[in-house]
Design an enzyme around this catalytic site. Sequence first.
Site, short mmCIF file in Angstrom:
data_model
loop_
_atom_site.label_atom_id
_atom_site.label_comp_id
_atom_site.label_asym_id
_atom_site.label_seq_id
_atom_site.Cartn_x
_atom_site.Cartn_y
_atom_site.Cartn_z
N PHE A 134 0.93 -1.03 0.79
CA PHE A 134 0.26 0.01 -0.12
C PHE A 134 0.78 1.09 -0.23
O PHE A 134 1.66 1.52 0.50
CB PHE A 134 -1.06 -0.24 1.24
CG PHE A 134 -2.32 1.15 1.30
CD1 PHE A 134 -3.05 1.41 0.26
CD2 PHE A 134 -1.60 2.38 1.92
CE1 PHE A 134 -3.96 2.18 0.70
CE2 PHE A 134 -2.14 3.52 1.70
CZ PHE A 134 -3.96 3.42 1.19
N ASP A 219 8.84 2.43 1.68
CA ASP A 219 8.08 3.08 2.50
C ASP A 219 7.73 3.02 3.65
O ASP A 219 7.55 2.10 3.66
CB ASP A 219 6.91 2.63 1.42
CG ASP A 219 5.63 3.23 1.54
OD1 ASP A 219 5.68 4.43 2.91
OD2 ASP A 219 4.42 3.55 1.11
N LYS A 248 2.61 9.19 8.73
CA LYS A 248 2.26 9.27 9.20
C LYS A 248 2.10 9.51 11.33
O LYS A 248 1.89 10.64 11.08
CB LYS A 248 1.68 7.81 9.66
CG LYS A 248 0.19 7.61 8.30
CD LYS A 248 -0.26 5.69 8.67
CE LYS A 248 -0.84 5.52 7.46
NZ LYS A 248 -0.83 5.14 6.46
C1 LIG Z 1 -1.36 5.37 5.08
C2 LIG Z 1 0.44 5.22 3.64
C3 LIG Z 1 0.12 5.29 3.07
C4 LIG Z 1 -0.65 6.67 2.70
O1 LIG Z 1 -0.28 8.14 3.29
P1 LIG Z 1 -1.42 9.08 3.41
O2 LIG Z 1 -0.83 10.03 3.87
O3 LIG Z 1 -2.91 8.76 3.21
O4 LIG Z 1 -1.22 9.43 1.67
C5 LIG Z 1 1.29 4.96 2.34
N1 LIG Z 1 2.29 3.95 2.27
C6 LIG Z 1 2.25 3.22 3.67
C7 LIG Z 1 2.55 2.43 4.16
C8 LIG Z 1 0.90 3.62 4.49
O5 LIG Z 1 1.03 3.34 5.39
#
Ligand SMILES: *Cc1c(COP(=O)(O)O)cnc(C)c1O
Length: 398
Positions: A134, A219, A248
């Site tokens: 994700f 990420d 986050k």
């Molecule tokens: C939550 C998340 C995102 C997206 O972040 P947003 O602030 O909602 O755009 C991207 N990568 C990972 C691994 C996430 O957990």
Amino acid sequence: MNNSEWIERGEQVLIHTYRRFPAAMVRGEGCRLWDENGKEYLDFLSGIAVCVLGHCQPEVTRAIRNQAGELVHVSNLFYTRPQIELAELLVRNSFADRVFFANSGAEANEAAIKLARIYSAPGKYEIISLLGSFHGRTLAAVAATGQPHFHRGFEPMPEGFINAEFGDLQALEALISPQTCAILCEPIQGESGVRPLSQDYLQGIRALCDRHGLLLIFDEVQTGLGRTGTLFAHEQLGVTPDIMTLAKALGSGLPLSAMLTTEKIAAAFTPGTHAATFGGNPVSCAAGVVVLRQLLAPGFLEAVRDTGAYFMAELQGLAEKFPQFASGARGRGLLLGLTLTEKGIAHGAEIVNRMFERGLIINFTGNQVLRFVPPLIVTRNDIDTLIRELEAVFAELA
Ligand SMILES: *Cc1c(COP(=O)(O)O)cnc(C)c1O
């Protein structure tokens, strides 16, 4: 006005992109939230791994208040103290030499994608990510996201993104072509069900990148900033990326994200190549400075590891007690998942709802796992409460 009146008003005007809990939240403190009816909740979601220091941590609140009274916004055509202080903290405590600030996880990943492409141009533009990953909801980030149901209806997806089977290095290598510029992955897949990538696998991915001249992008939007018990998850795996994204937890609830990289790669971005109007906003960065200082304070991350180990053992105990619903626990630090059996999965949403009625906020993610991402200050007492209530819900459903 109570919960149901606000819910009714919200239903009239908000686009239905979320399946929301039936509560309008008004206040937070530490690991607790209160709704419009005055009901108290123990929060094991923390805004989805955002409020690492707990809700309205006093030093964060003070920093936000102070900065809001000094300077709320100025263009990135100027320097500001909070942005530089935060960048220094990130650089001093990571592999990286330089930082680009944005506002969300998706946006940080967009910056990483663009940087990988411009650094590798011409001709090398393709990014390989993993199935089950994700990376966000903007078009490029969702194209990189290896979950086809997030693409449905939004096609055509931007070009240059392919997915490899999770956990299979050979399949990954087979996808590398002369067009490939980077491999993008999360050290633990969060949204698709708290799925850790093994150390061997990640080291293998690093080796593939080195052998084929590709950039490795981590990420760490969800795993970074203390969540797994070290400042960054990759520190525990002996693998260093070339680019890392954070979001986050970074602004303690204010919109803030960052892309970190080395001097050499950062040089591919020059004035005018990339930008974000609000990126590195002084108020968000002032909160971020407090977050980083707290995470780095002596004993803080050690406590996260201790609490995480305790929580993990409790979840495993629960799985042993209710094998018809739960098969085990996985994750690291305070990014934990209770893996459910087929029967557990069938009751997944129901478990979350019953817990909510009992005043405990958890979530069911990837349609297979109960995910726990509490504030990192969560206590053993809070964990005991959660386990007790989960046991009661399982007993009800048994
Ligand atoms: C939550 C998340 C995102 C997206 O972040 P947003 O602030 O909602 O755009 C991207 N990568 C990972 C691994 C996430 O957990």
